[in-house]
Motif scaffolding. Structure first.
Motif, short mmCIF file in Angstrom:
data_model
loop_
_atom_site.label_atom_id
_atom_site.label_comp_id
_atom_site.label_asym_id
_atom_site.label_seq_id
_atom_site.Cartn_x
_atom_site.Cartn_y
_atom_site.Cartn_z
N UNK A 1 -9.14 -6.63 -30.59
CA UNK A 1 -8.15 -5.71 -30.07
C UNK A 1 -8.19 -5.65 -28.56
N UNK A 2 -9.36 -5.56 -27.96
CA UNK A 2 -9.48 -5.47 -26.52
C UNK A 2 -9.20 -4.06 -26.04
N UNK A 3 -10.23 -3.24 -25.99
CA UNK A 3 -10.10 -1.85 -25.56
C UNK A 3 -10.58 -1.72 -24.12
N UNK A 4 -9.74 -1.19 -23.25
CA UNK A 4 -10.11 -0.94 -21.86
C UNK A 4 -10.06 0.56 -21.61
N UNK A 5 -11.11 1.09 -20.98
CA UNK A 5 -11.24 2.54 -20.82
C UNK A 5 -11.55 2.90 -19.37
N UNK A 6 -10.75 3.78 -18.78
CA UNK A 6 -10.98 4.29 -17.43
C UNK A 6 -11.26 5.79 -17.53
N UNK A 7 -12.45 6.22 -17.13
CA UNK A 7 -12.80 7.63 -17.21
C UNK A 7 -12.09 8.40 -16.11
N UNK A 8 -12.31 9.71 -16.08
CA UNK A 8 -11.67 10.55 -15.06
C UNK A 8 -12.44 10.55 -13.75
N UNK A 9 -13.56 9.84 -13.67
CA UNK A 9 -14.37 9.81 -12.46
C UNK A 9 -14.49 8.38 -11.98
N UNK A 10 -13.46 7.90 -11.27
CA UNK A 10 -13.48 6.51 -10.83
C UNK A 10 -14.59 6.24 -9.83
N UNK A 11 -15.02 7.27 -9.06
CA UNK A 11 -16.10 7.07 -8.12
C UNK A 11 -17.42 6.77 -8.82
N UNK A 12 -17.58 7.29 -10.03
CA UNK A 12 -18.82 7.10 -10.78
C UNK A 12 -18.85 5.76 -11.50
N UNK A 13 -17.79 5.44 -12.23
CA UNK A 13 -17.84 4.24 -13.08
C UNK A 13 -16.56 3.41 -13.06
N UNK A 14 -15.70 3.62 -12.04
CA UNK A 14 -14.46 2.86 -12.00
C UNK A 14 -14.58 1.56 -11.25
N UNK A 15 -15.59 1.43 -10.39
CA UNK A 15 -15.76 0.23 -9.57
C UNK A 15 -17.11 0.29 -8.88
N UNK A 16 -17.42 -0.79 -8.15
CA UNK A 16 -18.62 -0.82 -7.32
C UNK A 16 -18.18 -0.44 -5.91
N UNK A 17 -18.52 0.76 -5.47
CA UNK A 17 -17.96 1.33 -4.24
C UNK A 17 -18.23 0.47 -3.00
N UNK A 18 -19.41 -0.14 -2.92
CA UNK A 18 -19.81 -0.82 -1.69
C UNK A 18 -19.54 -2.32 -1.72
N UNK A 19 -19.02 -2.83 -2.83
CA UNK A 19 -18.70 -4.25 -2.92
C UNK A 19 -17.23 -4.49 -2.58
N UNK A 20 -16.88 -5.70 -2.18
CA UNK A 20 -15.47 -6.00 -1.91
C UNK A 20 -14.60 -5.77 -3.14
N UNK A 21 -13.34 -5.49 -2.89
CA UNK A 21 -12.40 -5.22 -3.97
C UNK A 21 -12.40 -6.34 -5.00
N UNK A 22 -12.38 -7.58 -4.55
CA UNK A 22 -12.24 -8.68 -5.50
C UNK A 22 -13.45 -8.77 -6.42
N UNK A 23 -14.63 -8.38 -5.94
CA UNK A 23 -15.82 -8.42 -6.80
C UNK A 23 -15.75 -7.33 -7.87
N UNK A 24 -15.30 -6.13 -7.50
CA UNK A 24 -15.15 -5.07 -8.50
C UNK A 24 -14.13 -5.47 -9.55
N UNK A 25 -13.04 -6.08 -9.11
CA UNK A 25 -11.98 -6.44 -10.04
C UNK A 25 -12.36 -7.62 -10.93
N UNK A 26 -13.34 -8.40 -10.51
CA UNK A 26 -13.72 -9.59 -11.29
C UNK A 26 -14.73 -9.29 -12.38
#
Length: 492
Positions: free
Chosen positions: A321-346
């Motif tokens: 199915x492929x389930x993708x989940x974004x919590x309400x706290x993107x600062x906590x678990x939405x991305x790697x804050x200190x890494x470049x955008x492309x690394x978080x997105x990859x």
């Protein structure tokens, strides 16, 4: 009166603020508006003593004030309530007051009596100062935050998105308190992305764009077109994209909840989500409205019922199915804050970009660039750390990173919290385009306008129970608010 004259702040060649001049009258609530990156945060940091301006002056009641440090800003009568609630939940209300007071306050026995008058001013007279802050509602915690700023004899109160994380019932508490503070003759500068608050509590508005003053007016004289144009520099098309017409034959559900119960639900919940559909769930904080998303994402374990995913092969249901989940706290678990955008997105697509555990950088970057283009993240931003982005672009990263895994279900909690109106419209269009390609979206929100404007169907939760569901076109905002706060509508 708060007077800001020729205020500028530069970081090398970057001009965060350029010759900003405006005034805020006492007895009125003045909104400070602008897109993410318009200069609002820099202005707030200057007023709180965290940042020194490059040029300009700030006066209160005609006298220059020293804002060279947070302590001096406080002594000058300027108090800033930051966007993130900073009261400590494990301490009592009185103990939280003690943290921000001079040493004469550090006597535990006298603290409750000293903080009580400030609680009364904000309508918290019913709260025992000895109560642990963690036992209060989110709205009451926000009011405690404001009250302890008042205890520093503040004459100028700057509120940075005080209702961003609140449900409607708590928003009403904060609104009443803000209006009471203005009626006492204080200067109130109110930062918000909720444009409906302009009509509800604001008397005037100041709008920044690209670090400059774009407009200033009394709210009674301004149309929404003028406000949005000043914020984004152009006319805004419809905020919410049109819902496509549904045929009589609906596709099979991509996921079905059969009498599901979790630790956060008091009664079973049934739900079907179909490809190409956008379904909203809403309720007050703590009402259980996020539980369907967390159950599907396997964040909240089931204590009853079952979740059935549409199978197309013999593979496991969730993998297929492929389930993708974004919590309400993107600062906590939405991305790697200190890494470049492309690394978080990859990150979610690493497995698809390599062979036998070895990643092919060229293939990975090519995949990320394609997704970033679709999410309208400019090439210049892709090398920057995520924490340097505006709220809107950061949210695009949080959502867009999942596209590399080709999900069929996208689960979003508070998809546009802290995002300005221009970026909101862009995110809504992007999400609608994804559903046009067959993605199913289930989102949870405390923003009733978003629920009605973007959701096709609405599920309403109250007291940890699903109490109502209907097409959004059949609900008014007042009806929805009544279901959320009371669990039903009195038809008499």
């Amino acid at each position: 009166m708060l007077e800001i004259s020729g205020l500028s702040k530069s970081y090398g060649p970057v001009h965060a603020l350029s010759d900003v001049t405006f005034s805020v009258e006492p007895g009125k609530v003045t909104a400070l508006l602008g897109e993410n990156g318009a200069g609002k945060s820099t202005l707030v940091k200057i007023l709180s003593g965290l940042v020194t301006p490059t040029a300009g002056a700030i006066r209160v009641n005609g006298a220059p004030v020293d804002l060279s440090s947070p302590e001096r800003a406080s002594r000058s009568g300027v108090a800033v309530v930051q966007q993130e609630i900073s009261v400590l939940p494990n301490l009592s209300v009185a103990e939280n007051f003690m943290l921000t007071q001079p040493s004469r306050w550090l006597r535990r026995g006298s603290a409750p009596a000293l903080c009580a008058p400030y609680l009364n001013r904000l309508g918290l007279g019913h709260v025992d100062p000895g109560t642990a802050v963690g036992e209060l509602t989110i709205g009451e915690r926000q009011l405690v935050e404001i009250a302890r700023m008042l205890s520093q004899d503040a004459r100028v109160l700057v509120l940075d998105e005080p209702t961003a994380a609140l449900a409607d019932s708590d928003i009403e508490l904060v609104h009443k308190a803000v209006l009471r503070l203005a009626s006492e003759g204080n200067v109130v500068l109110y930062i918000t992305h909720r444009l409906n608050e302009l009509d509800e509590i604001c008397d005037a508005a100041v709008i920044l764009r690209n670090g400059r003053l774009a407009d200033q007016f009394e709210t009674k004289d301004a149309s929404m077109t003028r406000i949005v144009h000043a914020m984004i520099g152009r006319e805004l098309d419809e905020l919410y994209p049109n819902t496509p017409a549904r045929g009589t034959v609906l596709p099979a559900p991509v996921v079905r909840l059969n009498d599901v119960v979790t630790g956060g639900l008091a009664s079973p919940v049934g739900l079907e989500l179909r490809p190409g559909e956008i379904v909203a769930v809403c309720g007050q904080l703590g009402s259980g409205f996020v539980e369907p998303l967390r159950a599907i994402a396997d964040v909240s374990p089931l204590s009853g019922g079952a979740i059935e995913f549409q199978r197309t092969t013999a593979l496991s249901a969730k993998a297929e199915t492929g389930v993708a989940y974004c919590s309400d706290d993107r600062q906590l678990d939405g991305f790697f804050r200190d890494l470049p955008v492309w690394e978080s997105m990859s990150a979610p697509g690493l497995a698809q970009s390599g062979l036998w555990g070895l990643v092919r950088p060229s293939r990975l970057r090519q995949s990320v660039d394609a997704i970033a283009e679709r999410m309208t993240i400019l090439p210049a931003y892709r090398e920057r750390p995520v924490h340097a982005l505006s709220g809107g672009n950061a949210q695009k990263v949080s959502i867009g990173k999942w596209l590399s895994s080709n999900p069929r279900i996208l689960l979003l909690e508070e998809p546009t919290r802290g995002v300005d109106v221009g970026a909101r419209a862009e995110i809504y269009r992007l999400l609608r385009a994804l559903t046009d390609d067959g993605l199913a979206i289930l989102f949870a929100s405390t923003d009733l306008d978003e629920v009605l404007g973007f959701g096709e169907r609405v599920l309403v939760f109250h007291d940890n129970r699903l109490v109502h569901q209907a097409p959004s076109a059949q609900l008014t905002r007042d009806q929805l608010a009544t279901w959320i706060t009371h669990g039903g509508i009195d038809h008499e």
